[in-house]
Design a protein around this motif. Sequence first.
Motif, PDB file in Angstrom:
ATOM      1  N   GLU A  43      12.821  -1.422  86.028  1.00 18.49           N
ATOM      2  CA  GLU A  43      11.914  -0.352  85.100  1.00 18.49           C
ATOM      3  C   GLU A  43      11.926  -0.937  83.758  1.00 18.49           C
ATOM      4  O   GLU A  43      12.869  -1.097  82.867  1.00 18.49           O
TER       5      GLU A  43
ATOM      6  N   ASP B 114       8.630  -2.724  87.775  1.00 15.63           N
ATOM      7  CA  ASP B 114       7.859  -1.615  87.926  1.00 15.63           C
ATOM      8  C   ASP B 114       7.040  -1.333  89.272  1.00 15.63           C
ATOM      9  O   ASP B 114       5.814  -1.279  89.175  1.00 15.63           O
TER      10      ASP B 114
ATOM     11  N   CYS C 134       2.036  -4.476  81.924  1.00 14.06           N
ATOM     12  CA  CYS C 134       2.296  -3.396  83.022  1.00 14.06           C
ATOM     13  C   CYS C 134       1.031  -2.785  83.583  1.00 14.06           C
ATOM     14  O   CYS C 134       1.064  -2.179  84.493  1.00 14.06           O
TER      15      CYS C 134
END
Length: 296
Positions: free
Chosen positions: A78, A42, A213
């Motif tokens: 991702e 990410d 995240c």
Amino acid sequence: MSELVAAATETQTHVDPFFDPVTATVTYVVHSGRGSACAIVDPVLDYDPKSGRTSTDSAQRVIAFVREYGLTVEWLLETHAHADHLSAAPFLKQQLGGKIAIGEHIRSVQGVFGKVFNVNDTLAGDGSEFDHLFTDDETFHVGPLEAHAMHVPGHTPADLAYRIGDAVFVGDTMFMPDVGSARCDFPGGDAHTLYRSVRKLLDLPGDTRLFMCHDYPPASRGPRFETTVSAQRSDNIHLNDRVSEDDFVQMRSARDRTLAMPNLILPSIQVNIRAGRLPEPEDNGVRYLKIPLDAL
């Protein structure tokens, strides 16, 4: 025990976080030590919505770390097509190498937002903008570290978590225990589905490390983004073991109705469904993003 098995058993999963306070996003570099292969999870491309300018300060911090530790980038992972930041994966690939990967259900997200932004003429829609599309429970490796892709939809239909050694990168399935869970009101999102995805993660061993995240900390603490399965099962304010699926869905649905859209959703989504690639420059040499009116 053979030398090969012993070496695999002793291999540690090292996780180095890079927190972006502007978007509250955490980028991770995952590796087994100096000179090893690594994955970057990410990555953030800095974007100023007021000026329309991108910059690479966040990505440069990651690049500096990778080079200092002599790491070789194998994967740019991702967890989903983010709505709150632009991906720096193409820039990092250009600088460091590696394959850009996401879950195979990105195709459904591309289908929805390709129409919203009217970019179906420049978007393949089959996920081919990415170098690799993971299937659920697909096994891969980061150097000597065994890794698994886990399909965990609910926040969006395409969310993946990545289990690398004893570390799991959960994307937007959940946040730190005192923050709770992510919204489920994006196209294809579903609170029932998210609850079941989280239970899949919380069925892992209690000492499994979970890496968020994002972190949106209360005023009483600074940013934190690592916890454990046991801590989430005991203390997560939305998803602990005492919360039933029906209770979670009722809470999440009511809460989502009060939430505004993320500040960067319009630039983020149209870039991230293209694997982080910016639109091609027009005849004046300038790139343009679209703002659909009355469409969302």
